[in-house]
Design a protein around this motif. Structure first.
Motif, PDB file in Angstrom:
ATOM      1  N   LEU A 252     -11.788 -30.769 -15.383  1.00  0.00           N
ATOM      2  CA  LEU A 252     -10.908 -31.924 -15.224  1.00  0.00           C
ATOM      3  C   LEU A 252     -10.469 -32.463 -16.583  1.00  0.00           C
ATOM      4  O   LEU A 252      -9.297 -32.782 -16.785  1.00  0.00           O
ATOM      5  N   GLU A 253     -11.413 -32.520 -17.517  1.00  0.00           N
ATOM      6  CA  GLU A 253     -11.101 -33.005 -18.850  1.00  0.00           C
ATOM      7  C   GLU A 253     -10.135 -32.054 -19.569  1.00  0.00           C
ATOM      8  O   GLU A 253      -9.218 -32.490 -20.275  1.00  0.00           O
TER       9      GLU A 253
ATOM     10  N   TYR B  30     -14.546 -32.852  -7.761  1.00  0.00           N
ATOM     11  CA  TYR B  30     -15.273 -32.545  -8.993  1.00  0.00           C
ATOM     12  C   TYR B  30     -16.702 -33.082  -8.934  1.00  0.00           C
ATOM     13  O   TYR B  30     -17.660 -32.391  -9.326  1.00  0.00           O
TER      14      TYR B  30
ATOM     15  N   VAL C 114     -14.657 -31.383 -25.971  1.00  0.00           N
ATOM     16  CA  VAL C 114     -13.368 -31.816 -25.451  1.00  0.00           C
ATOM     17  C   VAL C 114     -12.412 -32.185 -26.577  1.00  0.00           C
ATOM     18  O   VAL C 114     -11.194 -32.072 -26.440  1.00  0.00           O
ATOM     19  N   ARG C 115     -12.958 -32.581 -27.731  1.00  0.00           N
ATOM     20  CA  ARG C 115     -12.087 -32.880 -28.867  1.00  0.00           C
ATOM     21  C   ARG C 115     -11.410 -31.617 -29.383  1.00  0.00           C
ATOM     22  O   ARG C 115     -10.285 -31.658 -29.867  1.00  0.00           O
TER      23      ARG C 115
ATOM     24  N   THR D 193      -8.424 -30.993 -27.095  1.00  0.00           N
ATOM     25  CA  THR D 193      -7.264 -31.830 -27.409  1.00  0.00           C
ATOM     26  C   THR D 193      -6.615 -31.397 -28.713  1.00  0.00           C
ATOM     27  O   THR D 193      -5.387 -31.438 -28.852  1.00  0.00           O
TER      28      THR D 193
ATOM     29  N   LEU E  94     -16.005 -28.581 -17.566  1.00  0.00           N
ATOM     30  CA  LEU E  94     -15.042 -29.297 -18.401  1.00  0.00           C
ATOM     31  C   LEU E  94     -13.628 -29.157 -17.836  1.00  0.00           C
ATOM     32  O   LEU E  94     -12.645 -29.390 -18.528  1.00  0.00           O
TER      33      LEU E  94
ATOM     34  N   ALA F 286      -6.628 -32.403 -18.139  1.00  0.00           N
ATOM     35  CA  ALA F 286      -6.053 -33.663 -18.607  1.00  0.00           C
ATOM     36  C   ALA F 286      -5.554 -33.546 -20.041  1.00  0.00           C
ATOM     37  O   ALA F 286      -4.575 -34.199 -20.431  1.00  0.00           O
ATOM     38  N   ALA F 287      -6.207 -32.685 -20.837  1.00  0.00           N
ATOM     39  CA  ALA F 287      -5.802 -32.497 -22.228  1.00  0.00           C
ATOM     40  C   ALA F 287      -4.648 -31.519 -22.378  1.00  0.00           C
ATOM     41  O   ALA F 287      -4.112 -31.382 -23.467  1.00  0.00           O
TER      42      ALA F 287
END
Length: 301
Positions: free
Chosen positions: A197-198, A238, A172-173, A176, A195, A201-202
């Motif tokens: 939703l994450e 989710y 996830v990093r 972003t 992944l 969000a990013a």
């Protein structure tokens, strides 16, 4: 209403259906793609990792593309472009354009892995082979080639038709970092199912999804809720979906997702060697997950 951007929305990484004799089932391929489009998908991505593209011969790949373009009309068909050689990938890209595809998802070469100089030369040759918009596919787990954000930015700056990145590092990093790095004309797409939703969000605007092959309405609703900022509703859906979405992350993800399709009556579990069918224990595990999901099936709007 604002028009969606080029690669915004849910794009199924469609599985390749096989008949009992091992040949591609073009009739089911057409029906399956149309079914997922009716559920709200934006386009179809064939010949990727989930589509078993690396087990298909060149003529089979071209036939798959022609079937899908014929079946879907104006809806985008965006094939994965992968090959053992740069020349083979260039030929496939050009064949995709000739077949009427509206974009390309470009993979690094199969098997051979080297430094950025060589990878860049391969990618540049394929990107330049047509004028179609391109999604760069970063999947270091599967292909042992990791396109760093700086590499992706370099390709995007040098090739105007680079329009999106499918990020499948599961980090996830990284998502972003890409969201902060990519120029405005290059979209960020989530490439692993669990992944979503994450990633949204990013800043991700698209999802190239796997379990959509069995649950297209649920996949589209999840994406739309996340993109629309309805976070509680998205989180509830989710949580229901995650046990199935996690099937997209292991070595046998193709067999597992095809087994889910078979369990819900939307395809066959048949795969092409070197993949083998799941063991009885693995089949029972999938059946348990599908039964659990069915028992708590959410109401869709």
């Amino acid at each position: 209403m604002t028009q969606p951007t080029l690669f915004e929305g849910v794009f199924p990484a469609i599985t390749t259906p096989f008949q009992a004799d091992g040949t591609v089932d073009h009739d089911f391929l057409s029906e399956h793609a149309r079914w997922m489009m009716r559920a709200g998908s934006r386009g179809i991505v064939p010949l990727g990792s989930l589509g078993e593209g690396n087990t298909l011969e060149e003529a089979e790949k071209t036939a798959v593309l022609r079937t899908l373009v014929s079946a879907l009309g104006s809806a985008p068909v965006i094939p994965g472009i992968g090959s053992l050689s740069t020349a083979g990938a260039v030929r496939l890209a050009q064949a995709a354009q000739d077949a009427g595809c509206q974009g390309l998802m470009v993979l690094p070469p199969y098997v051979y892995t080297s430094d950025w100089r060589e990878m860049k030369a391969h990618m540049a040759a394929v990107i330049s082979a047509t004028d179609l918009p391109v999604i760069l596919y970063n999947n270091p787990i599967a292909y042992r080639t990791d396109f760093q954000p700086a590499h992706i930015l370099e390709l995007a700056q040098e090739h105007a038709n680079v329009r999106a990145v499918k990020e499948s590092s599961a980090d996830v990093r990284r998502v972003t970092a890409l969201a902060a790095t990519l120029p405005a004309h290059v979209e960020l797409m989530v490439g692993v199912d669990d992944l979503l939703l994450e990633g949204v969000a990013a800043g991700a605007t698209g999802w190239i999804a796997g379990l959509v092959n069995a649950y297209p309405a649920e996949s589209v609703q999840l994406f739309n809720l996340a993109r629309g900022g309805q976070l509680k509703e998205a989180a509830d859906l989710y949580r229901w979906f995650l046990p199935l979405l996690r099937l997209d992350t292991g070595i046998k993800f193709v067999q597992l997702i095809k087994q889910v399709q078979a369990e819900v009556g939307r395809g066959s579990a048949q795969v092409r060697a070197p993949r083998l069918p799941l063991t009885p224990d693995e089949v029972r595990e999938v059946q348990g997950l599908v039964a659990q999901a069915s028992a708590r099936q959410p109401a869709l709007v």
